[in-house]
Scaffold this motif. Structure first.
Motif, mmCIF file in Angstrom:
data_model
loop_
_atom_site.group_PDB
_atom_site.id
_atom_site.type_symbol
_atom_site.label_atom_id
_atom_site.label_comp_id
_atom_site.label_asym_id
_atom_site.label_seq_id
_atom_site.Cartn_x
_atom_site.Cartn_y
_atom_site.Cartn_z
ATOM 1 N N LEU A 131 0.811 -1.219 0.000
ATOM 2 C CA LEU A 131 0.000 0.000 0.000
ATOM 3 C C LEU A 131 0.844 1.269 0.000
ATOM 4 O O LEU A 131 0.347 2.344 -0.329
ATOM 5 N N GLU A 132 2.119 1.170 0.358
ATOM 6 C CA GLU A 132 2.998 2.335 0.415
ATOM 7 C C GLU A 132 3.681 2.634 -0.914
ATOM 8 O O GLU A 132 4.329 3.662 -1.051
ATOM 9 N N ARG A 133 3.531 1.771 -1.905
ATOM 10 C CA ARG A 133 4.159 1.997 -3.209
ATOM 11 C C ARG A 133 3.524 3.199 -3.896
ATOM 12 O O ARG A 133 2.317 3.409 -3.812
ATOM 13 N N PRO A 134 4.332 4.006 -4.599
ATOM 14 C CA PRO A 134 3.797 5.210 -5.248
ATOM 15 C C PRO A 134 2.717 4.912 -6.287
ATOM 16 O O PRO A 134 1.740 5.640 -6.395
ATOM 17 N N VAL A 135 2.871 3.831 -7.038
ATOM 18 C CA VAL A 135 1.873 3.496 -8.060
ATOM 19 C C VAL A 135 0.533 3.172 -7.410
ATOM 20 O O VAL A 135 -0.526 3.619 -7.870
ATOM 21 N N VAL A 136 0.572 2.420 -6.339
ATOM 22 C CA VAL A 136 -0.658 2.047 -5.637
ATOM 23 C C VAL A 136 -1.311 3.289 -5.030
ATOM 24 O O VAL A 136 -2.533 3.447 -5.086
ATOM 25 N N ARG A 137 -0.506 4.181 -4.497
ATOM 26 C CA ARG A 137 -1.059 5.412 -3.916
ATOM 27 C C ARG A 137 -1.738 6.275 -4.982
ATOM 28 O O ARG A 137 -2.809 6.815 -4.766
ATOM 29 N N ARG A 138 -1.102 6.398 -6.163
ATOM 30 C CA ARG A 138 -1.702 7.186 -7.249
ATOM 31 C C ARG A 138 -2.999 6.558 -7.729
ATOM 32 O O ARG A 138 -3.994 7.248 -7.952
ATOM 33 N N LEU A 139 -2.988 5.244 -7.886
ATOM 34 C CA LEU A 139 -4.210 4.563 -8.320
ATOM 35 C C LEU A 139 -5.318 4.699 -7.287
ATOM 36 O O LEU A 139 -6.485 4.905 -7.649
ATOM 37 N N ALA A 140 -4.976 4.580 -6.021
ATOM 38 C CA ALA A 140 -5.974 4.704 -4.967
ATOM 39 C C ALA A 140 -6.559 6.111 -4.911
ATOM 40 O O ALA A 140 -7.731 6.291 -4.572
ATOM 41 N N ALA A 141 -5.765 7.105 -5.274
ATOM 42 C CA ALA A 141 -6.260 8.486 -5.272
ATOM 43 C C ALA A 141 -7.131 8.774 -6.485
ATOM 44 O O ALA A 141 -8.093 9.539 -6.399
ATOM 45 N N LEU A 142 -6.824 8.167 -7.636
ATOM 46 C CA LEU A 142 -7.541 8.477 -8.868
ATOM 47 C C LEU A 142 -8.739 7.564 -9.139
ATOM 48 O O LEU A 142 -9.643 7.942 -9.878
ATOM 49 N N LEU A 143 -8.765 6.376 -8.564
ATOM 50 C CA LEU A 143 -9.829 5.426 -8.847
ATOM 51 C C LEU A 143 -11.216 5.922 -8.451
ATOM 52 O O LEU A 143 -12.158 5.802 -9.244
ATOM 53 N N PRO A 144 -11.420 6.511 -7.268
ATOM 54 C CA PRO A 144 -12.763 7.005 -6.944
ATOM 55 C C PRO A 144 -13.252 8.094 -7.899
ATOM 56 O O PRO A 144 -14.427 8.117 -8.266
ATOM 57 N N VAL A 145 -12.359 8.958 -8.347
ATOM 58 C CA VAL A 145 -12.734 10.020 -9.283
ATOM 59 C C VAL A 145 -13.181 9.409 -10.606
ATOM 60 O O VAL A 145 -14.192 9.809 -11.190
#
Length: 102
Positions: A29-43
């Motif tokens: 969950l701390e990986r940058p790719v996962v963080r970006r996806l988690a931020a953009l997926l709800p939008v």
């Protein structure tokens, strides 16, 4: 009886997704790719739901008062209007077109 099977499968599926989310290691969950996806997926999901509700009627593309209201909201957003003004613009345009078109 088929409806209860669907309800049961859905409940088990929801529980499984929740359990899988809890079992994911913190390092993943701390990986940058996962963080970006988690931020953009709800939008992205909300945008897809909005588009489906505004432009679809079953299996056909529909351009009606809802689409005009969405366009009015988009214009208000581009003009950097406050959130309540954006909602009010969409409501007024949609209601006005529905009143005129019947």
């Amino acid at each position: 009886m088929n409806i209860w099977i669907a309800v049961g499968v859905t409940a088990v599926g929801c529980y499984a997704v929740k359990l899988i989310g809890l079992l994911v290691p913190a390092g993943v969950l701390e990986r940058p790719v996962v963080r970006r996806l988690a931020a953009l997926l709800p939008v992205a999901l909300l945008a897809a739901l909005t588009a489906q509700q505004a432009f679809a009627d079953g299996r056909a593309l529909v351009l009606d008062a809802k689409a005009a209201g969405l366009a009015a909201a988009a214009v208000a957003l581009m003009l950097r209007a406050p959130f309540l003004v954006v909602i009010a613009a969409a409501v007024v345009v949609t209601a006005g077109l529905r009143a005129v078109m019947g």
